[in-house]
Design a protein around this motif. Structure first.
Motif, PDB file in Angstrom:
ATOM      1  N   VAL A 165       0.854  -1.186   0.000  1.00  0.00           N
ATOM      2  CA  VAL A 165       0.000   0.000   0.000  1.00  0.00           C
ATOM      3  C   VAL A 165       0.890   1.236   0.000  1.00  0.00           C
ATOM      4  CG1 VAL A 165      -1.886  -1.176   1.206  1.00  0.00           C
ATOM      5  CG2 VAL A 165      -0.172   0.117   2.530  1.00  0.00           C
ATOM      6  N   ALA A 166       0.316   2.372  -0.334  1.00  0.00           N
ATOM      7  CA  ALA A 166       1.084   3.619  -0.354  1.00  0.00           C
ATOM      8  C   ALA A 166       1.602   3.943   1.042  1.00  0.00           C
ATOM      9  CB  ALA A 166       0.216   4.761  -0.866  1.00  0.00           C
ATOM     10  N   GLY A 167       2.830   4.403   1.094  1.00  0.00           N
ATOM     11  CA  GLY A 167       3.432   4.804   2.361  1.00  0.00           C
ATOM     12  C   GLY A 167       3.740   6.294   2.372  1.00  0.00           C
ATOM     13  N   TYR A 168       4.336   6.744   3.456  1.00  0.00           N
ATOM     14  CA  TYR A 168       4.672   8.155   3.603  1.00  0.00           C
ATOM     15  C   TYR A 168       5.783   8.563   2.637  1.00  0.00           C
ATOM     16  CZ  TYR A 168       2.331   7.566   8.156  1.00  0.00           C
ATOM     17  OH  TYR A 168       1.444   7.278   9.166  1.00  0.00           O
ATOM     18  N   SER A 169       5.570   9.694   1.966  1.00  0.00           N
ATOM     19  CA  SER A 169       6.621  10.251   1.113  1.00  0.00           C
ATOM     20  C   SER A 169       6.991  11.671   1.535  1.00  0.00           C
ATOM     21  CB  SER A 169       6.181  10.247  -0.356  1.00  0.00           C
ATOM     22  OG  SER A 169       5.037  11.067  -0.546  1.00  0.00           O
ATOM     23  N   ALA A 170       6.489  12.090   2.692  1.00  0.00           N
ATOM     24  CA  ALA A 170       6.816  13.422   3.207  1.00  0.00           C
ATOM     25  C   ALA A 170       6.739  13.393   4.724  1.00  0.00           C
ATOM     26  CB  ALA A 170       5.866  14.476   2.649  1.00  0.00           C
ATOM     27  N   VAL A 171       7.610  14.156   5.357  1.00  0.00           N
ATOM     28  CA  VAL A 171       7.562  14.339   6.805  1.00  0.00           C
ATOM     29  C   VAL A 171       7.437  15.838   7.074  1.00  0.00           C
ATOM     30  CG1 VAL A 171       8.846  12.251   7.368  1.00  0.00           C
ATOM     31  CG2 VAL A 171      10.097  14.377   6.985  1.00  0.00           C
ATOM     32  N   GLN A 172       6.660  16.189   8.089  1.00  0.00           N
ATOM     33  CA  GLN A 172       6.475  17.600   8.433  1.00  0.00           C
ATOM     34  C   GLN A 172       6.937  17.807   9.873  1.00  0.00           C
ATOM     35  OE1 GLN A 172       2.919  20.964   8.554  1.00  0.00           O
ATOM     36  NE2 GLN A 172       2.845  19.389   6.971  1.00  0.00           N
ATOM     37  N   LEU A 173       7.956  18.678  10.022  1.00  0.00           N
ATOM     38  CA  LEU A 173       8.569  18.937  11.318  1.00  0.00           C
ATOM     39  C   LEU A 173       8.931  20.414  11.433  1.00  0.00           C
ATOM     40  CD1 LEU A 173      11.023  15.897  11.264  1.00  0.00           C
ATOM     41  CD2 LEU A 173       9.023  16.093  12.768  1.00  0.00           C
ATOM     42  N   ARG A 174       9.151  20.840  12.651  1.00  0.00           N
ATOM     43  CA  ARG A 174       9.592  22.224  12.876  1.00  0.00           C
ATOM     44  C   ARG A 174      11.057  22.356  12.463  1.00  0.00           C
ATOM     45  NH1 ARG A 174       8.218  26.330  17.602  1.00  0.00           N
ATOM     46  NH2 ARG A 174      10.073  27.644  17.624  1.00  0.00           N
ATOM     47  N   TRP A 175      11.360  23.411  11.699  1.00  0.00           N
ATOM     48  CA  TRP A 175      12.736  23.617  11.246  1.00  0.00           C
ATOM     49  C   TRP A 175      12.900  25.038  10.743  1.00  0.00           C
ATOM     50  CZ3 TRP A 175      17.242  21.646  12.063  1.00  0.00           C
ATOM     51  CH2 TRP A 175      18.311  21.885  11.194  1.00  0.00           C
ATOM     52  N   SER A 176      14.003  25.658  11.106  1.00  0.00           N
ATOM     53  CA  SER A 176      14.320  27.003  10.631  1.00  0.00           C
ATOM     54  C   SER A 176      15.829  27.191  10.671  1.00  0.00           C
ATOM     55  CB  SER A 176      13.610  28.056  11.485  1.00  0.00           C
ATOM     56  OG  SER A 176      13.804  29.354  10.934  1.00  0.00           O
ATOM     57  N   TYR A 177      16.286  28.391  10.327  1.00  0.00           N
ATOM     58  CA  TYR A 177      17.721  28.650  10.310  1.00  0.00           C
ATOM     59  C   TYR A 177      18.283  28.700  11.727  1.00  0.00           C
ATOM     60  CZ  TYR A 177      22.220  30.894   9.555  1.00  0.00           C
ATOM     61  OH  TYR A 177      23.558  31.176   9.567  1.00  0.00           O
ATOM     62  N   LEU A 178      17.634  29.431  12.617  1.00  0.00           N
ATOM     63  CA  LEU A 178      18.062  29.438  14.008  1.00  0.00           C
ATOM     64  C   LEU A 178      17.651  28.126  14.667  1.00  0.00           C
ATOM     65  CD1 LEU A 178      17.200  33.060  15.211  1.00  0.00           C
ATOM     66  CD2 LEU A 178      19.385  32.171  14.364  1.00  0.00           C
ATOM     67  N   GLN A 179      18.509  27.647  15.572  1.00  0.00           N
ATOM     68  CA  GLN A 179      18.282  26.352  16.202  1.00  0.00           C
ATOM     69  C   GLN A 179      18.107  26.489  17.712  1.00  0.00           C
ATOM     70  OE1 GLN A 179      18.291  23.245  14.267  1.00  0.00           O
ATOM     71  NE2 GLN A 179      17.825  24.953  12.908  1.00  0.00           N
ATOM     72  N   PRO A 180      17.129  25.791  18.283  1.00  0.00           N
ATOM     73  CA  PRO A 180      16.973  25.810  19.742  1.00  0.00           C
ATOM     74  C   PRO A 180      18.008  24.922  20.411  1.00  0.00           C
ATOM     75  CG  PRO A 180      15.391  24.297  18.781  1.00  0.00           C
ATOM     76  CD  PRO A 180      16.123  24.945  17.623  1.00  0.00           C
ATOM     77  N   LEU A 181      18.268  25.182  21.674  1.00  0.00           N
ATOM     78  CA  LEU A 181      19.148  24.312  22.441  1.00  0.00           C
ATOM     79  C   LEU A 181      18.472  22.957  22.640  1.00  0.00           C
ATOM     80  CD1 LEU A 181      20.573  26.634  25.238  1.00  0.00           C
ATOM     81  CD2 LEU A 181      21.914  25.400  23.536  1.00  0.00           C
ATOM     82  N   PRO A 182      19.180  21.877  22.407  1.00  0.00           N
ATOM     83  CA  PRO A 182      18.585  20.554  22.640  1.00  0.00           C
ATOM     84  C   PRO A 182      18.146  20.398  24.096  1.00  0.00           C
ATOM     85  CG  PRO A 182      20.636  20.363  21.411  1.00  0.00           C
ATOM     86  CD  PRO A 182      20.545  21.786  21.880  1.00  0.00           C
ATOM     87  N   GLY A 183      16.966  19.854  24.276  1.00  0.00           N
ATOM     88  CA  GLY A 183      16.479  19.590  25.621  1.00  0.00           C
ATOM     89  C   GLY A 183      15.733  20.733  26.265  1.00  0.00           C
TER      90      GLY A 183
END
Length: 305
Positions: A165-183
């Motif tokens: 069956v058809a599977g995922y071909s895209a993921v949607q996540l938060r992302w930008s040039y500036l990065q938050p500190l992990p945790g």
């Protein structure tokens, strides 16, 4: 370069007439993708129920003959905690959610349908089978998954392949040039940030693209009244903003436009989603397609951290 119009605020923060104007402007400027969800935006509506964004888009489509064939619609279902869909990614919940989305959008199909928020209470095979059925019956052209860890994405894709069956071909996540500190917690508790693992996965799977949301950090790049969240309060932010300003001056572009060009014009398939509420925001975002970063500028932006 593709800029996706984020329609979260349509029908709530901005009214129908203004939403129509922004949709018209986006289309006139060559836009093609509109991203929404069945729960947008229940937290901004007095009823406490969502569907306003899809409803406005559907009314816009109905009043613009021929436009449906010029735009591609991306919507989502399965957000647990949403009053109209407490059951997440179960077969029954997804079936009802998708039917409701199509009705509100006044269309018989969407170009991309997303599993919105992870739901581990439901067997993954049940979710995969149900979503694959939407592609099989022609109501969805493709499938995507948002706010899921990479290992669950891969597991779901393997199940889809085993079931043919058809599977995922895209993921949607938060992302930008500036990065938050992990945790460090983000103010939006439901946001899932892309990681190095995300990009390692994309490099190994050329049939999967990243749709990045919150790309302009709610105005944090340019608006004094929208300070960056605490998660971005670290030395790397200052260094990245310095280089961002240098490149903006060199290209004659705004900070936002350089960020969008950096996202969409790189070596990996990234489609930035831009949430808009004004005509100026639409014009600025679409103007980012004219900003071409040199290899040296891109390398300089990448190095700053």
């Amino acid at each position: 370069m593709t800029i996706v119009l984020g329609a979260l605020a349509f029908g709530t923060r901005i009214d129908e007439a203004q939403s129509f104007d922004l949709l018209d402007q986006y289309l006139d400027l060559g836009g093609e993708w509109i991203d929404t969800a069945d729960n947008y935006a229940f937290w901004m509506h007095p009823s406490g129920r969502g569907g306003q964004s899809e409803t406005v888009i559907g009314r816009w489509l109905s009043k613009r003959p021929g436009v449906r064939d010029r735009v591609r619609i991306s919507t989502k279902g399965g957000a647990m905690g949403f009053p109209d869909n407490p059951d997440g990614l179960s077969a029954g919940a997804l079936t009802a959610a998708f039917a409701g989305s199509l009705e509100r959008l006044q269309t018989d199909r969407v170009e991309l349908y997303w599993a919105h928020i992870e739901d581990r209470s439901v067997p993954l095979e049940e979710t995969v089978t149900t979503l694959g059925g939407f592609v099989a019956d022609g109501r969805a052209a493709r499938l995507g998954v948002s706010n899921h860890p990479t290992w669950r994405v891969e597991q779901a894709r393997n199940i889809a392949a085993s079931l043919d069956v058809a599977g995922y071909s895209a993921v949607q996540l938060r992302w930008s040039y500036l990065q938050p500190l992990p945790g460090v917690a983000l103010p939006q508790s439901g946001h899932v940030h892309a990681t190095a693992e995300t990009f390692d996965y994309l490099r190994s799977h050329d049939d999967v693209s990243l749709w990045a949301y919150n790309t302009l950090l709610d105005g944090g790049y340019t608006r004094a009244d929208r300070p960056l969240p605490d998660a971005y309060d670290h030395p790397g932010t200052a260094r990245r903003l310095t280089v961002l300003d240098e490149v903006a001056a060199e290209t004659g572009a705004t900070r936002n436009q350089v960020v969008l060009s950096w996202l969409a014009g790189g070596p990996l398939p990234i489609l930035p989603i831009v949430g808009v509420t004004t005509a100026a925001q639409v014009a600025e975002a679409m103007g980012a397609r004219d900003v071409v970063l040199t290899a040296e500028q891109r390398a300089r932006l990448d190095r700053a951290a």
